[in-house]
Write an enzyme that holds these catalytic residues in place. Structure first.
Site, PDB file in Angstrom:
ATOM      1  N   LYS A 180       0.878  -1.177   0.000  1.00 54.61           N
ATOM      2  CA  LYS A 180       0.000   0.000   0.000  1.00 54.61           C
ATOM      3  C   LYS A 180       0.909   1.217   0.000  1.00 54.61           C
ATOM      4  CE  LYS A 180      -1.935   3.092   1.922  1.00 54.61           C
ATOM      5  NZ  LYS A 180      -1.703   4.496   1.535  1.00 54.61           N
ATOM      6  N   GLU A 255       9.088   1.289  11.541  1.00 55.54           N
ATOM      7  CA  GLU A 255      10.194   2.241  11.434  1.00 55.54           C
ATOM      8  C   GLU A 255       9.569   3.627  11.424  1.00 55.54           C
ATOM      9  OE1 GLU A 255      12.419   4.813  10.414  1.00 55.54           O
ATOM     10  OE2 GLU A 255      12.882   3.881   8.468  1.00 55.54           O
ATOM     11  N   CYS A 289      13.508   9.808   7.794  1.00 55.61           N
ATOM     12  CA  CYS A 289      13.359   9.310   9.175  1.00 55.61           C
ATOM     13  C   CYS A 289      14.672   9.483   9.920  1.00 55.61           C
ATOM     14  CB  CYS A 289      12.989   7.836   9.174  1.00 55.61           C
ATOM     15  SG  CYS A 289      11.484   7.520   8.259  1.00 55.61           S
ATOM     16  N   GLU A 386      10.044  15.775  16.027  1.00 50.29           N
ATOM     17  CA  GLU A 386      10.481  15.542  14.654  1.00 50.29           C
ATOM     18  C   GLU A 386       9.796  16.571  13.746  1.00 50.29           C
ATOM     19  OE1 GLU A 386       9.188  11.933  12.616  1.00 50.29           O
ATOM     20  OE2 GLU A 386      11.207  11.767  11.809  1.00 50.29           O
TER      21      GLU A 386
HETATM   22  P1  ADP Z   1       3.115  11.033   7.031  1.00 55.30           P
HETATM   23  O1  ADP Z   1       2.473  11.654   8.227  1.00 55.30           O
HETATM   24  O2  ADP Z   1       4.565  11.207   7.006  1.00 55.30           O
HETATM   25  O3  ADP Z   1       2.394  11.327   5.745  1.00 55.30           O
HETATM   26  P2  ADP Z   1       1.841   8.592   7.596  1.00 55.30           P
HETATM   27  O4  ADP Z   1       2.295   7.808   8.766  1.00 55.30           O
HETATM   28  O5  ADP Z   1       0.562   9.356   7.700  1.00 55.30           O
HETATM   29  O6  ADP Z   1       3.046   9.488   7.188  1.00 55.30           O
HETATM   30  O7  ADP Z   1       1.710   7.685   6.308  1.00 55.30           O
HETATM   31  C1  ADP Z   1       2.557   6.604   6.002  1.00 55.30           C
HETATM   32  C2  ADP Z   1       1.733   5.517   5.336  1.00 55.30           C
HETATM   33  O8  ADP Z   1       0.727   5.082   6.254  1.00 55.30           O
HETATM   34  C3  ADP Z   1       0.967   5.969   4.081  1.00 55.30           C
HETATM   35  O9  ADP Z   1       0.964   4.902   3.142  1.00 55.30           O
HETATM   36  C4  ADP Z   1      -0.418   6.209   4.607  1.00 55.30           C
HETATM   37  O10 ADP Z   1      -1.424   6.073   3.629  1.00 55.30           O
HETATM   38  C5  ADP Z   1      -0.539   5.112   5.645  1.00 55.30           C
HETATM   39  N1  ADP Z   1      -1.567   5.356   6.655  1.00 55.30           N
HETATM   40  C6  ADP Z   1      -2.013   6.545   7.127  1.00 55.30           C
HETATM   41  N2  ADP Z   1      -2.996   6.356   8.041  1.00 55.30           N
HETATM   42  C7  ADP Z   1      -3.169   5.021   8.165  1.00 55.30           C
HETATM   43  C8  ADP Z   1      -4.025   4.193   8.955  1.00 55.30           C
HETATM   44  N3  ADP Z   1      -4.912   4.699   9.802  1.00 55.30           N
HETATM   45  N4  ADP Z   1      -3.903   2.846   8.820  1.00 55.30           N
HETATM   46  C9  ADP Z   1      -2.993   2.308   7.974  1.00 55.30           C
HETATM   47  N5  ADP Z   1      -2.186   3.042   7.207  1.00 55.30           N
HETATM   48  C10 ADP Z   1      -2.259   4.374   7.278  1.00 55.30           C
END
Ligand code: ADP
Length: 484
Positions: A180, A255, A289, A386
């Site tokens: 994903k 991570e 990161c 961060e």
């Molecule tokens: P950032 O804040 O740096 O954009 P995220 O942690 O929000 O990073 O996103 C990293 C990945 O996690 C993306 O592929 C995002 O679509 C996915 N993601 C965000 N929210 C969820 C959730 N509730 N469950 C699973 N995956 C998620």
């Protein structure tokens, strides 16, 4: 973009060996952060698509992929690496447009992706168990088996590198993967899947479902048919993923970010250290990161280090990804707003220097000037949180204990680096610093795919990269035969 490299149609998902629209038929706009324009539409995958992808992965494990000898799996991965190398420029352009990273940095990511596939291709048939001396009349050995279906939820900052280290290792170990990618940047994930198909990866070994985190991501992390989840991203989402995985009692590799320090001692070679001190903060516009956002300097050299870093910052230029300057835009206007919020929180600090956003940077781009702060308190929010932008803070310390106290004084523990010529101090600090990796007189060691990588504390747990990742993508079975 009218024509996509490798002929990919970015509005599709890959399930089994079929590229098709997601079940709802809905799409999401993908933006070019260099100018804010819409690059293309991507599929808005959801629970139905994730179900289908997990079923296709399971079928692959029950089919040719599951039966394939390890060396043949390895051969396919190696071939993927070769094809990646044949498409360096196209993949780099795609990543630069999608993520906003300067071309030379995008190119380095493509090369890293190829290296991961070579490394894991070569290691697929070298993953074996051990025999264990035991009681008379017994023979005991262990076998390393794939978990089964692995879920990979990846972020937008280094899509290709993270696909390499997570999907590459999972496939080498014999798992079937559901990927994903992030909704902000997913084009190279689709291009990678196309390349994998061309290299002969059997149907269902890799499935790709783009979409929103709360929809496709949540469906994947809570899916009862998934046997392992690897996630790279924010702490908040990492917690949700671990909670979702707990419902099915499956292992996770997390991570999450960091607030990684570099410690500059009184005997450091500043000419040697300087490029690392700055680059580790501004690479990928600080959206890394393992970015080094805190520079801790012995008080006797604080002014000198700050002045040298400030000189470098003043020469930094930020602009469109394809202009290939020092720094590109941030990935999105939302990320720009977050970073600007942090810059505002630094109002009580001295700005030691700022780089420039070039005059012809397009209006709608997500640009922020690289910014160097001089600080005194390690408790300041800019020294604790961060930021995920091209922002660093320089703090003074008095002695080794004080340096360690500041370095270990955040909730994170990803990377730490030490600049000193004193070998005993290097060894002491390698032990004392709370971090998944400690670098001595360097930062990042060139990011080699061979080096295990991961964190402690809020930086997450589990290790990716290197041979270590192969262990994480397998489950160990102990066999004890009683034969008299
Ligand atoms: P950032 O804040 O740096 O954009 P995220 O942690 O929000 O990073 O996103 C990293 C990945 O996690 C993306 O592929 C995002 O679509 C996915 N993601 C965000 N929210 C969820 C959730 N509730 N469950 C699973 N995956 C998620």
């Amino acid at each position: 973009m009218s024509v996509m490299p490798l002929g990919i149609d970015p509005s599709l998902c890959l399930i089994g060996d079929v590229w098709g629209p997601c079940a709802s038929g809905q799409v999401l706009a993908l933006h070019n952060p260099s100018d804010g324009s819409v690059l293309c539409q991507i599929a808005r995958g959801g629970a139905v698509d994730v179900d289908a992808a997990v079923a296709a992965a399971r079928a692959a494990l029950d089919g040719p992929w599951g039966q394939m000898p390890a060396f043949e799996r390895g051969r396919i991965l190696t071939r993927i690496g070769q094809l990646v190398l044949e498409h360096v420029e196209e993949l780099a352009q795609l990543e630069a447009l999608d993520v906003g990273k300067p071309l030379k940095q995008a190119r380095a990511d493509v090369i890293a992706l190829a290296r991961y596939m070579e490394f894991y291709g070569g290691s697929a048939d070298k993953l074996h168990g051990t025999t264990i001396p035991y009681l008379d009349g017994y023979t005991v050995y262990t076998m390393r088996e794939p978990h089964g279906v692995t879920g990979h939820i990846i972020p937008w900052n280094y899509p290709m590198q993270i696909i390499g280290r997570s999907v590459g290792a999972a496939l080498a170990a014999g798992n079937a993967a559901v990927l994903k990618p992030a909704e902000e940047a997913c084009l190279t994930a689709l291009a990678f899947a196309e390349i994998a198909q061309r290299a002969g990866l059997p149907a269902g070994a890799l499935n790709v479902v783009p979409g929103l985190g709360a929809e496709a991501g949540a469906a994947l992390s809570g899916h009862p048919g998934v046997n392992h989840i690897s996630f790279t991203g924010s702490v908040g989402v990492g917690k949700m993923i671990q909670a979702a995985a707990a419902q099915n009692v499956v292992p996770v590799t997390l991570e999450l970010g960091g607030k990684s320090p570099q410690l500059v001692f009184e005997d450091a070679d500043l000419d040697d250290a300087l490029p690392f001190l700055v680059n580790a903060g501004i690479q990928n516009a600080g959206q890394t990161c393992s970015a080094s956002s805190r520079i801790l300097v012995h008080r006797s050299r604080y002014d000198e280090v700050l002045a040298a870093m400030a000189d470098r910052y003043s020469a930094l230029r930020a602009g469109p990804a394809l202009a290939d300057l020092d720094v590109g835009p941030l990935v999105s206007l939302r990320q720009k707003e977050i970073v600007e919020g942090f810059l505002a929180k630094g109002h009580d600090l001295q700005i030691a220097a700022q780089g420039q956003v070039v005059d012809d940077a397009p209006e709608g781009g997500a640009y922020v000037p690289p910014t160097l702060f001089a600080g005194s308190s390690a408790d300041h929010v800019l020294a604790q949180d961060e930021i995920f932008g091209p922002v660093q803070i320089v703090l003074p310390f008095d002695d080794e204990d004080h340096a360690v106290e500041i370095a270990n004084g955040t909730a994170f523990g990803l990377v730490a680096s030490v600049w000193t010529k004193d070998g005993a101090r290097q060894m002491r600090l390698a032990k004392r610093l709370h971090a998944g990796q400690v670098f001595l007189n360097n930062y990042g060691a060139g990011g080699g795919v061979e080096l295990p990588f991961g964190g402690t504390g809020l930086s997450g747990h589990g290790r990716e990269k290197g041979f270590e990742a192969l262990f994480a993508f397998t489950s160990l079975k102990t066999v004890a035969a009683r034969h008299g």
